[in-house]
Design a protein around this motif. Structure first.
Motif, PDB file in Angstrom:
ATOM      1  N   THR A  17       0.832  -1.208   0.000  1.00 35.14           N
ATOM      2  CA  THR A  17       0.000   0.000   0.000  1.00 35.14           C
ATOM      3  C   THR A  17       0.865   1.256   0.000  1.00 35.14           C
ATOM      4  OG1 THR A  17      -0.204  -0.124   2.423  1.00 35.14           O
ATOM      5  CG2 THR A  17      -1.948  -1.127   1.126  1.00 35.14           C
ATOM      6  N   LYS A  18       2.010   1.204   0.682  1.00 29.73           N
ATOM      7  CA  LYS A  18       2.926   2.357   0.670  1.00 29.73           C
ATOM      8  C   LYS A  18       3.492   2.575  -0.728  1.00 29.73           C
ATOM      9  CE  LYS A  18       7.266   4.091   2.634  1.00 29.73           C
ATOM     10  NZ  LYS A  18       8.432   3.766   3.494  1.00 29.73           N
ATOM     11  N   ALA A  19       3.903   1.489  -1.383  1.00 27.24           N
ATOM     12  CA  ALA A  19       4.459   1.601  -2.730  1.00 27.24           C
ATOM     13  C   ALA A  19       3.431   2.166  -3.701  1.00 27.24           C
ATOM     14  CB  ALA A  19       4.950   0.237  -3.208  1.00 27.24           C
ATOM     15  N   VAL A  20       2.176   1.709  -3.582  1.00 28.99           N
ATOM     16  CA  VAL A  20       1.105   2.199  -4.457  1.00 28.99           C
ATOM     17  C   VAL A  20       0.852   3.678  -4.198  1.00 28.99           C
ATOM     18  CG1 VAL A  20      -1.370   2.036  -4.927  1.00 28.99           C
ATOM     19  CG2 VAL A  20       0.005  -0.041  -4.765  1.00 28.99           C
ATOM     20  N   SER A  21       0.774   4.045  -2.940  1.00 30.09           N
ATOM     21  CA  SER A  21       0.490   5.439  -2.578  1.00 30.09           C
ATOM     22  C   SER A  21       1.586   6.379  -3.071  1.00 30.09           C
ATOM     23  CB  SER A  21       0.330   5.561  -1.059  1.00 30.09           C
ATOM     24  OG  SER A  21       0.135   6.900  -0.679  1.00 30.09           O
ATOM     25  N   GLU A  22       2.828   5.984  -2.852  1.00 29.93           N
ATOM     26  CA  GLU A  22       3.938   6.840  -3.264  1.00 29.93           C
ATOM     27  C   GLU A  22       4.010   6.965  -4.781  1.00 29.93           C
ATOM     28  OE1 GLU A  22       7.419   5.236  -1.398  1.00 29.93           O
ATOM     29  OE2 GLU A  22       6.937   6.104   0.566  1.00 29.93           O
ATOM     30  N   GLN A  23       3.783   5.850  -5.478  1.00 24.02           N
ATOM     31  CA  GLN A  23       3.820   5.905  -6.939  1.00 24.02           C
ATOM     32  C   GLN A  23       2.655   6.727  -7.487  1.00 24.02           C
ATOM     33  OE1 GLN A  23       6.285   4.672  -9.135  1.00 24.02           O
ATOM     34  NE2 GLN A  23       5.094   6.021 -10.452  1.00 24.02           N
ATOM     35  N   GLY A  42       1.363   9.231  -6.181  1.00 26.32           N
ATOM     36  CA  GLY A  42       1.680  10.636  -5.975  1.00 26.32           C
ATOM     37  C   GLY A  42       2.650  11.185  -7.006  1.00 26.32           C
ATOM     38  N   ARG A  43       3.323  10.279  -7.736  1.00 30.93           N
ATOM     39  CA  ARG A  43       4.249  10.729  -8.784  1.00 30.93           C
ATOM     40  C   ARG A  43       3.590  10.653 -10.159  1.00 30.93           C
ATOM     41  NH1 ARG A  43       7.750   7.772  -5.302  1.00 30.93           N
ATOM     42  NH2 ARG A  43       7.596   5.899  -6.597  1.00 30.93           N
ATOM     43  N   ILE A  44       3.369   9.435 -10.650  1.00 34.92           N
ATOM     44  CA  ILE A  44       2.658   9.218 -11.908  1.00 34.92           C
ATOM     45  C   ILE A  44       2.080   7.815 -11.875  1.00 34.92           C
ATOM     46  CG2 ILE A  44       4.703   8.419 -13.159  1.00 34.92           C
ATOM     47  CD1 ILE A  44       3.492   9.819 -15.663  1.00 34.92           C
ATOM     48  N   ILE A  45       0.872   7.662 -12.370  1.00 34.82           N
ATOM     49  CA  ILE A  45       0.195   6.369 -12.335  1.00 34.82           C
ATOM     50  C   ILE A  45       0.463   5.568 -13.598  1.00 34.82           C
ATOM     51  CG2 ILE A  45      -2.077   5.258 -12.350  1.00 34.82           C
ATOM     52  CD1 ILE A  45      -3.042   7.452 -10.460  1.00 34.82           C
ATOM     53  N   HIS A  46       0.530   6.277 -14.736  1.00 34.01           N
ATOM     54  CA  HIS A  46       0.526   5.553 -16.010  1.00 34.01           C
ATOM     55  C   HIS A  46       1.148   6.394 -17.107  1.00 34.01           C
ATOM     56  CE1 HIS A  46      -0.946   3.348 -19.507  1.00 34.01           C
ATOM     57  NE2 HIS A  46      -1.458   4.487 -19.958  1.00 34.01           N
ATOM     58  N   SER A  47       1.878   5.718 -18.026  1.00 35.84           N
ATOM     59  CA  SER A  47       2.371   6.436 -19.207  1.00 35.84           C
ATOM     60  C   SER A  47       2.371   5.575 -20.464  1.00 35.84           C
ATOM     61  CB  SER A  47       3.794   6.957 -18.968  1.00 35.84           C
ATOM     62  OG  SER A  47       4.700   5.869 -18.839  1.00 35.84           O
ATOM     63  N   ILE A  91       2.029   2.121 -11.583  1.00 35.65           N
ATOM     64  CA  ILE A  91       1.462   1.847 -10.268  1.00 35.65           C
ATOM     65  C   ILE A  91       1.374   0.343  -9.997  1.00 35.65           C
ATOM     66  CG2 ILE A  91      -0.987   1.873 -10.941  1.00 35.65           C
ATOM     67  CD1 ILE A  91      -1.434   3.545  -8.317  1.00 35.65           C
ATOM     68  N   THR A  92       1.069  -0.435 -11.014  1.00 32.45           N
ATOM     69  CA  THR A  92       1.006  -1.889 -10.808  1.00 32.45           C
ATOM     70  C   THR A  92       2.404  -2.471 -10.662  1.00 32.45           C
ATOM     71  OG1 THR A  92       0.950  -2.371 -13.188  1.00 32.45           O
ATOM     72  CG2 THR A  92      -1.158  -2.089 -12.072  1.00 32.45           C
ATOM     73  N   MET A  93       3.367  -1.921 -11.375  1.00 31.25           N
ATOM     74  CA  MET A  93       4.748  -2.405 -11.259  1.00 31.25           C
ATOM     75  C   MET A  93       5.314  -2.111  -9.869  1.00 31.25           C
ATOM     76  SD  MET A  93       5.522  -3.846 -14.200  1.00 31.25           S
ATOM     77  CE  MET A  93       3.873  -4.534 -13.898  1.00 31.25           C
ATOM     78  N   ALA A  94       5.012  -0.926  -9.350  1.00 25.96           N
ATOM     79  CA  ALA A  94       5.490  -0.575  -8.005  1.00 25.96           C
ATOM     80  C   ALA A  94       4.906  -1.521  -6.967  1.00 25.96           C
ATOM     81  CB  ALA A  94       5.110   0.872  -7.682  1.00 25.96           C
ATOM     82  N   ALA A  95       3.615  -1.844  -7.116  1.00 24.79           N
ATOM     83  CA  ALA A  95       2.976  -2.775  -6.186  1.00 24.79           C
ATOM     84  C   ALA A  95       3.592  -4.162  -6.291  1.00 24.79           C
ATOM     85  CB  ALA A  95       1.482  -2.850  -6.467  1.00 24.79           C
TER      86      ALA A  95
END
Length: 427
Positions: A63-69, A71-76, A306-310
């Motif tokens: 959940t921390k990794a998802v939240s932090e990511q 806050g930066r960018i979700i998707h590109s 965001i999915t990769m960070a999770a």
């Protein structure tokens, strides 16, 4: 509130979108190995969103990794460099066991298997696929076409010619009476005979443990024996690790490693547990296979940040906390406990599986006939006792599926086994 939601569900969603339970459940939140419904009832979760909550519900690291990511960018999309995707691909290539591995990310196991089929058929220039009887590989048009479980295959139309091989179910079928060595030999003979009647296939796709089919599996070494035959005709081996990957079987990190005397598969597909609930799937293959496509391809949502960070946080947690070892230890205790219970319940034909991937096959007492009504009863009674499990089966079977998060404790295993015992005795 739940009844209102059920009515709305039925008004706008397909009839074939199955729901568990006579009174369907709305899960509102979870923590660890537990979830809660809209009425505030607490359940021990032994199915993990179909083997997808691999580590734990609301795992702080994820959940921390998802939240932090977020806050930066979700998707590109894959048209731009993506650091979390590269980092996760590096980790997966390393643990895959495949030399010179390349990784492609998708959003699901179905899409991962689609990609594997595309790679194999393009590389081998053949649209013939070997698949296992009782298998399940997804719900898309191509993956339905190679699924050997008729309950999950709504059409016979397919872009592929599929030939089905014996061996995925050890205790049923024409070779069930044989010992393991003779069983493997008979299945290999069947494969050789099949290959003698067809043009060389592109690949064999197989689940090391058949998931939807009721957690059935062949004797160790079957796919290694198949591999020797397949190599004679340059047929690829695709291991569908959507349910068996990441240490869930306890004894091995990948399910294929129970059949590994002659090296890893040519292609491995994965999904479910790696994302711990986020939509992550993918394919690993050696470079010459992965790079064989001669047309453009991208993925809009596969590998999104965001999915990769999770998934990266989830995989790191699983490795650092030896969840594979925990699956072996706690799963072994749970298997012994369930087998002891089953010995006293006439409806139970077999308790099988590895690690935290266990199946309980139910039949009408004294027969080999499936007992779907018994499976439905146990599912309902387990829920009433505070436990969520799954069900499956094929080959005219009914099976309960037990697959908790891999962080399951001994105390939780005992609690779940006690609830299951009462549910089984209620049939």
């Amino acid at each position: 509130m739940t009844r209102d939601l059920l009515g709305r569900h039925r008004a706008v969603l397909p009839e074939w979108l199955a729901l568990y339970y006579d009174d369907p459940l709305e899960i509102t939140h979870g923590e660890g190995r537990h979830v809660w419904d809209a009425a505030g009832n607490k359940y021990l979760d032994f199915f993990g969103g179909i083997l997808t909550t691999m580590t734990a519900h609301a795992l702080p690291e994820v959940t921390k990794a998802v939240s932090e990511q977020a806050g930066r960018i979700i998707h590109s999309s894959t048209l731009y460099l993506n650091r979390p995707m590269v980092e996760l691909a590096e980790r997966i290539a390393h643990v895959s066991g495949i030399p010179d591995a390349r990784v492609f990310f998708t959003t699901s196991g179905t899409e991962a298997n689609d990609t594997a089929l595309l790679l194999a058929t393009a590389y081998r220039r053949s649209n013939t696929i070997l698949a296992m009887r009782n298998s399940y590989h997804g719900r898309s048009f191509s993956s339905v076409g190679i699924t050997g479980n008729s309950g999950w295959s709504p059409t016979s139309l397919s872009p592929l010619q599929t030939l089905y091989v014996h061996g995925g179910v050890r205790t049923r079928g024409p070779y069930a009476h044989l010992d393991d060595r003779d069983f493997i030999a008979a299945c290999v003979d069947d494969l050789r005979d099949l290959l003698g009647h067809t043009r060389a296939p592109a690949a064999l796709i197989a689940e090391p443990i058949q998931g939807v089919g009721g957690f059935t599996s062949p004797p160790d070494g079957l796919y290694a024996a198949f591999r020797e035959v397949l190599r004679e005709r340059d047929v690829l081996w695709i291991a569908d690790e959507v349910q068996t990957g990441w240490g869930r079987t306890g004894e091995h990190f990948w399910g294929w490693q129970a059949h590994a005397r002659n090296g890893p598969p040519d292609i491995v597909t994965f999904a479910k547990g790696i994302g711990n609930g986020m939509s992550v799937g993918g394919v690993v293959a050696r470079a010459e296979i992965m790079n064989c496509l001669d047309a453009n391809s991208i993925s809009t949502f596969g590998g999104t940040q965001i999915t990769m960070a999770a998934a990266l946080a989830n995989l790191n947690y699983a490795l650092e906390h030896d969840l594979q070892g925990n699956a072996r230890r706690v799963g072994g205790l749970l298997l012994e406990r369930l087998r002891a219970v089953a010995a006293q319940v006439p409806h139970v034909r077999e308790v099988r599986g590895r690690g935290l991937m266990l199946g309980i096959e139910l039949t009408r007492p004294g027969t080999d006939e499936a007992a779907p009504e018994a499976a439905a009863t146990v599912l309902e009674e387990a829920r009433a006792g505070g436990l969520l499990i799954g069900k499956g089966g094929g080959h005219n079977t009914s099976a309960l599926r037990v697959a908790p998060p891999m962080s399951l404790t001994v105390a939780e295993a005992e609690e779940g086994a006690a609830i299951l015992e009462r549910a089984l005795r209620s049939i």
